[in-house]
Scaffold this motif. Structure first.
Motif: not given
Ligand SMILES: Cc1cc2nc3c(=O)[nH]c(=O)nc-3n(C[C@H](O)[C@H](O)[C@H](O)COP(=O)(O)OP(=O)(O)OC[C@H]3O[C@@H](n4cnc5c(N)ncnc54)[C@H](O)[C@@H]3O)c2cc1C
Length: 393
Positions: A16, A19, A44, A47, A49, A75, A82, A86, A117
């Protein structure tokens, strides 16, 4: 820890933070240009996420709401837009995780989401209904194996950037406005005709334009459970908790900037206490209050998940509503304190202490499901429900 160790640390927190570094770099440009934070969202995905909440049996990591909230906060300290993208994606994923495991299609979609993703958006808000998401005007049409839906969706964040959109509607043409379902439409199964521009005070990077949505998909993509259950048992809690975590992140970064300002002033004042120091103490007190509010809400939700009666209770709804109300109001007070501490250096753009973006982004919190609407719902419940007066959790 060495730089190489930081780069290879695969803990959720480290991913995190990586990102967040990307998000922070582009935050001002995203805000100024009102554009999608594509660099942060790509990070994201890199990674991995976007799939963390999916159970490991379906290729994810089974992250808890508290772990996801921590990512939202990290974040949020870098780029609120962003972080909100998320958070909104994870709120949609929570519906899959909590209510999709009895449907083969939704299980397959979870596997694909984790593997590829995929980014999921939400269309609950509708012209004529506004933020009253437990009512719909549009109705889904089931025609054999196919479903069709047209919705005048006045706000769909990152609608054109998403890989799928979850859309609420009445369950059939003759259904009452509160008899709703939610359907997953994948990119390619819908068209979006832009109707409203998202040129706003803050949260500009969420690109929450309005669209006329027209979709056609296999009918198995309708969630098997009524939307009333999905809303009460997962969406209410995850929305209020993850939004609050983003807002906490904005406020936390404001306090960090104020602290940096006070420390720089203290250095210049040869150890004498600078004028903003006491206000900083006040802001840190409020930030802790906000943290306690969110942590207590996360615990209430974790406990309620183990007890279906509690999850459907008025006490639970009131607790989640209260988390949202308190978070959305407290952040404004905290950021305002930080602005007074930093003075003109906080008011100006482009300084290390700038707080204009924080303040503008934070103003969306009270409107994201209007606080007045939420207070109205809570006040109706309080006509019959005893307020929680215990400290035992
Ligand atoms: C950053 C951001 C991103 C968003 N993303 C999405 C998204 O992706 N998908 C989506 O579907 N929606 C999204 N929304 C919409 C959001 O969640 C709300 O549904 C929407 O902002 C409500 O719009 P509104 O204020 O016009 O409507 P309303 O909720 O209808 O409110 C209109 C006005 O009436 C008042 N009011 C309404 N009801 C009551 C009541 N019962 N008691 C007292 N006063 C009342 C309110 O105070 C308000 O002033 C987003 C909003 C924001 C800020």
């Amino acid at each position: 820890m060495s730089l190489a160790a930081v780069a290879t640390d695969m803990s959720l927190g480290a991913r995190a933070h990586r990102v967040a570094m990307v998000a922070a770099e582009f935050a001002d440009r995203v805000d100024q240009e009102g554009r999608f934070p594509r660099e942060a969202v790509e990070a994201m995905k890199a990674e991995r996420l976007l799939g963390i909440q999916i159970p490991s049996a379906f290729g994810g990591e089974g992250a808890t709401t508290q772990e996801i909230a921590e990512v939202c906060s990290i974040l949020g300290q870098a780029c609120a837009a962003s972080a909100m993208v998320f958070a909104m994606h994870q709120i949609k994923v929570s519906s899959l995780v909590e209510h999709g495991t009895e449907s083969a299609w939704h299980k397959d979609f979870m596997r694909e989401l984790a593997a590829r993703q995929l980014l999921v958006a939400s269309a609950t808000t509708e012209a004529g209904i506004g933020g009253n998401m437990r009512n719909s005007i549009c109705a889904i049409e089931i025609d054999g194996d196919i479903c069709r839906l047209t919705k005048d969706a006045t706000v769909i964040s990152y609608g054109t950037h998403a890989d799928a959109i979850m859309v609420t509607s009445r369950s059939h043409e003759k259904a009452a406005s509160g008899d709703q379902v939610m359907t997953v439409f994948r990119k390619g199964q819908y068209t979006l005709q832009k109707t409203v521009d998202w040129d706003t005070l803050g949260m500009r990077g969420t690109c929450s334009d309005g669209f006329l949505f027209k979709g056609e998909a296999p009918a198995v993509q309708v969630f098997p459970k009524p939307f009333a259950e999905i809303a009460a048992q997962s969406m209410l809690a995850t929305s209020h908790l993850l939004w609050s975590a983003v807002w906490y992140g904005i406020a936390a970064d404001a306090v960090l900037r104020a602290q940096a300002f006070v420390r720089a002033a203290a250095r210049k004042a040869n150890g004498a206490q600078p004028p903003g120091a006491v206000r900083l103490a006040e802001a840190s007190n409020l930030l802790q209050l906000l943290k306690a509010n969110i942590l207590s809400g996360l615990k209430v939700y974790a406990d309620a998940k183990a007890d279906p009666d509690q999850l459907s209770s008025m006490a639970f709804s009131i607790a989640m509503n209260n988390v949202k109300l308190a978070s959305s109001e407290t952040i404004l007070t905290i950021i305002n304190q930080a602005m007074i501490i930093c003075g003109i250096m906080g008011y100006k753009n482009g300084t290390p202490y700038s707080l204009g973006r924080h303040l503008r982004d934070a103003h969306s919190a009270q409107l994201m499901i209007s606080n007045d609407r939420i207070l109205g719902n809570t006040s109706t419940m309080l006509l019959v429900q005893k307020p929680d007066t215990s400290l035992l959790g």
